[in-house]
Design a protein around this motif. Structure first.
Motif, PDB file in Angstrom:
ATOM      1  N   VAL A 235       5.648  61.900   8.816  1.00 49.34           N
ATOM      2  CA  VAL A 235       4.726  60.991   8.133  1.00 49.34           C
ATOM      3  C   VAL A 235       4.546  59.740   8.980  1.00 49.34           C
ATOM      4  O   VAL A 235       5.400  59.396   9.801  1.00 49.34           O
ATOM      5  CB  VAL A 235       5.239  60.598   6.722  1.00 49.34           C
ATOM      6  CG1 VAL A 235       5.367  61.816   5.822  1.00 49.34           C
ATOM      7  CG2 VAL A 235       6.563  59.842   6.802  1.00 49.34           C
ATOM      8  N   GLU A 236       3.429  59.089   8.747  1.00 48.35           N
ATOM      9  CA  GLU A 236       3.185  57.818   9.412  1.00 48.35           C
ATOM     10  C   GLU A 236       3.838  56.703   8.600  1.00 48.35           C
ATOM     11  O   GLU A 236       3.924  56.775   7.372  1.00 48.35           O
ATOM     12  CB  GLU A 236       1.686  57.557   9.525  1.00 48.35           C
ATOM     13  CG  GLU A 236       0.930  58.601  10.333  1.00 48.35           C
ATOM     14  CD  GLU A 236       1.345  58.612  11.802  1.00 48.35           C
ATOM     15  OE1 GLU A 236       1.775  57.542  12.302  1.00 48.35           O
ATOM     16  OE2 GLU A 236       1.228  59.670  12.440  1.00 48.35           O
ATOM     17  N   ALA A 237       4.316  55.691   9.271  1.00 41.54           N
ATOM     18  CA  ALA A 237       4.963  54.580   8.567  1.00 41.54           C
ATOM     19  C   ALA A 237       4.678  53.274   9.286  1.00 41.54           C
ATOM     20  O   ALA A 237       4.617  53.214  10.518  1.00 41.54           O
ATOM     21  CB  ALA A 237       6.468  54.810   8.487  1.00 41.54           C
ATOM     22  N   GLN A 238       4.506  52.250   8.506  1.00 41.11           N
ATOM     23  CA  GLN A 238       4.417  50.901   9.039  1.00 41.11           C
ATOM     24  C   GLN A 238       5.789  50.251   8.848  1.00 41.11           C
ATOM     25  O   GLN A 238       6.363  50.293   7.756  1.00 41.11           O
ATOM     26  CB  GLN A 238       3.351  50.096   8.297  1.00 41.11           C
ATOM     27  CG  GLN A 238       3.206  48.668   8.803  1.00 41.11           C
ATOM     28  CD  GLN A 238       2.159  47.911   8.023  1.00 41.11           C
ATOM     29  OE1 GLN A 238       1.513  48.459   7.126  1.00 41.11           O
ATOM     30  NE2 GLN A 238       1.987  46.640   8.357  1.00 41.11           N
ATOM     31  N   VAL A 239       6.334  49.671   9.889  1.00 40.41           N
ATOM     32  CA  VAL A 239       7.662  49.075   9.835  1.00 40.41           C
ATOM     33  C   VAL A 239       7.544  47.565   9.943  1.00 40.41           C
ATOM     34  O   VAL A 239       6.888  47.043  10.843  1.00 40.41           O
ATOM     35  CB  VAL A 239       8.563  49.624  10.963  1.00 40.41           C
ATOM     36  CG1 VAL A 239       9.914  48.918  10.964  1.00 40.41           C
ATOM     37  CG2 VAL A 239       8.762  51.122  10.796  1.00 40.41           C
ATOM     38  N   MET A 240       8.174  46.882   9.009  1.00 38.19           N
ATOM     39  CA  MET A 240       8.178  45.424   9.011  1.00 38.19           C
ATOM     40  C   MET A 240       9.598  44.932   9.222  1.00 38.19           C
ATOM     41  O   MET A 240      10.568  45.610   8.844  1.00 38.19           O
ATOM     42  CB  MET A 240       7.638  44.889   7.679  1.00 38.19           C
ATOM     43  CG  MET A 240       6.214  45.315   7.380  1.00 38.19           C
ATOM     44  SD  MET A 240       5.638  44.656   5.789  1.00 38.19           S
ATOM     45  CE  MET A 240       5.678  42.897   6.142  1.00 38.19           C
ATOM     46  N   GLU A 241       9.732  43.773   9.825  1.00 39.61           N
ATOM     47  CA  GLU A 241      11.057  43.188  10.049  1.00 39.61           C
ATOM     48  C   GLU A 241      11.153  41.874   9.287  1.00 39.61           C
ATOM     49  O   GLU A 241      10.261  41.032   9.348  1.00 39.61           O
ATOM     50  CB  GLU A 241      11.300  42.959  11.532  1.00 39.61           C
ATOM     51  CG  GLU A 241      12.720  42.489  11.840  1.00 39.61           C
ATOM     52  CD  GLU A 241      13.059  42.563  13.322  1.00 39.61           C
ATOM     53  OE1 GLU A 241      14.010  41.886  13.732  1.00 39.61           O
ATOM     54  OE2 GLU A 241      12.376  43.310  14.056  1.00 39.61           O
ATOM     55  N   ASN A 242      12.247  41.741   8.534  1.00 37.60           N
ATOM     56  CA  ASN A 242      12.459  40.536   7.749  1.00 37.60           C
ATOM     57  C   ASN A 242      13.927  40.148   7.834  1.00 37.60           C
ATOM     58  O   ASN A 242      14.806  40.932   7.499  1.00 37.60           O
ATOM     59  CB  ASN A 242      12.073  40.776   6.281  1.00 37.60           C
ATOM     60  CG  ASN A 242      12.277  39.540   5.429  1.00 37.60           C
ATOM     61  OD1 ASN A 242      12.100  38.417   5.896  1.00 37.60           O
ATOM     62  ND2 ASN A 242      12.670  39.737   4.177  1.00 37.60           N
ATOM     63  N   ALA A 243      14.198  38.950   8.315  1.00 38.56           N
ATOM     64  CA  ALA A 243      15.579  38.451   8.452  1.00 38.56           C
ATOM     65  C   ALA A 243      16.447  39.422   9.245  1.00 38.56           C
ATOM     66  O   ALA A 243      17.611  39.653   8.918  1.00 38.56           O
ATOM     67  CB  ALA A 243      16.188  38.195   7.074  1.00 38.56           C
TER      68      ALA A 243
END
Length: 252
Positions: A235-243
C-alpha cells in the motif's frame, strides 16, 4: 542475543518460513511487523520452541532451543501466545502465579509472592486479583496473561500480538510498560505487532517480514518510510515525523 540461522518451516509442503536468518541483540524493544501470513507468529513460536522447525537453528545466549532442557529455557525466555486458553475457574492471581512455576515448581516462596504482587501492581490488576477470568473483559484478561509472563522474570519476553482486545488507552499504557520493562530492568522484549505506528514510537528495532522472509530490519526511522511500507504491505503511505517519531498515514 537471539540468533536465528536459516530457519525453514513447512506445513504439508507449504513453506511458511523460508530460510530466515536473524540476530536480535539483547536489551530493548524489538517489533516484528508484516501483513497477515508473513510468518511473524510462526517465527516467534519457533524461537520459543512452541513449534518445531523444519530446518535451521535457534540459539538464546548460546543455548540451542531444541536441546536445552525446558526448565533451563523457561528461566531465560517467556512467551505469550495469541490463542491463550481461558481457565474460567482460575482467579487473576492464580493465573499470574503460574509465571513462577519454572522457579518454584508449584511451591511458592516469599520471593515468588513478591514477584506476583509486583506483576499485579505493574499491570494495575490488584483490584481484580480475586476475580475469575471468565468475569473479566477481553482487555482485562489480556493484561492478566501479560502479568503472568512478566512474573516469570525472564531475560527475554516474547509477545504475540499483545495489544489484542485492548482499547487505545490500554494499548498505549501497555506499550509504555514494555518500554519501561526494557529500559529499567534490562529485558529484551520481542513483539508481534500489527500497528506499525506503535512499533515506530516504542521500538528500538523493527523487523519487517513478507512471505515468510525478513525483507527489512533496522531502527524505526529506516523502516517507517513510504518505500518500505509499500514493499512490506503493498500500500501507499504518507509518513509524517513529529517530535522525532514517525507516523504513517495510509492511502490507497
Amino acid at each position: 542475543m537471539i540468533d536465528v540461522k536459516n530457519i525453514t518451516k513447512r506445513y504439508n509442503g507449504t513453506v511458511v518460513l523460508d530460510g530466515v536468518s536473524l540476530s536480535l541483540p539483547a536489551g530493548g524493544v524489538i517489533s516484528l511487523i508484516g501483513a497477515n501470513g508473513a510468518g511473524k507468529s510462526t517465527l516467534l513460536s519457533i524461537i520459543s520452541r512452541l513449534l518445531p522447525m523444519s530446518s535451521g537453528t535457534v540459539e538464546i545466549d548460546g543455548l540451542d532451543v531444541t536441546t536445552t532442557p525446558g526448565e533451563v529455557l523457561a528461566r531465560r525466555l517467556s512467551i505469550l501466545r495469541q490463542d491463550n486458553q481461558i481457565m474460567s475457574r482460575l482467579t487473576v492471581e492464580d493465573l499470574v502465579a503460574f509465571g513462577r512455576y519454572p522457579h518454584s515448581k508449584g511451591r511458592l516462596t516469599d520471593e515468588d509472592r513478591k514477584h506476583i504482587a509486583k506483576a499485579l501492581r505493574y499491570l494495575d490488576l490488584e483490584p481484580l486479583a480475586g476475580r475469575f477470568l471468565d468475569e473479566l473483559s477481553g482487555g482485562q484478561r489480556q493484561r492478566a496473561f501479560i502479568a503472568m509472563v512478566l512474573c516469570q522474570d525472564t531475560e527475554y519476553i516474547l509477545l504475540d500480538e499483545p495489544l489484542n482486545n485492548l482499547d487505545v488507552k490500554h494499548a498505549v499504557a501497555m506499550m509504555k510498560l514494555f518500554r519501561r520493562t526494557a529500559d529499567e530492568f534490562g529485558k529484551t522484549v520481542v513483539l508481534v505487532l500489527h500497528d506499525i505506528n506503535f512499533a515506530s514510537c516504542y521500538s528500538d528495532r523493527i523487523v519487517a517480514m513478507r512471505d515468510g522472509r525478513v525483507v527489512h530490519q533496522g531502527p524505526p526511522e529506516a523502516i517507517i518510510t513510504p518505500d518500505v511500507i509499500r514493499d512490506v504491505y503493498g500500500v501507499e503511505a504518507q509518513v509524517m515525523e513529529n517530535a522525532g517519531q514517525r507516523i504513517a498515514l495510509y492511502y490507497q
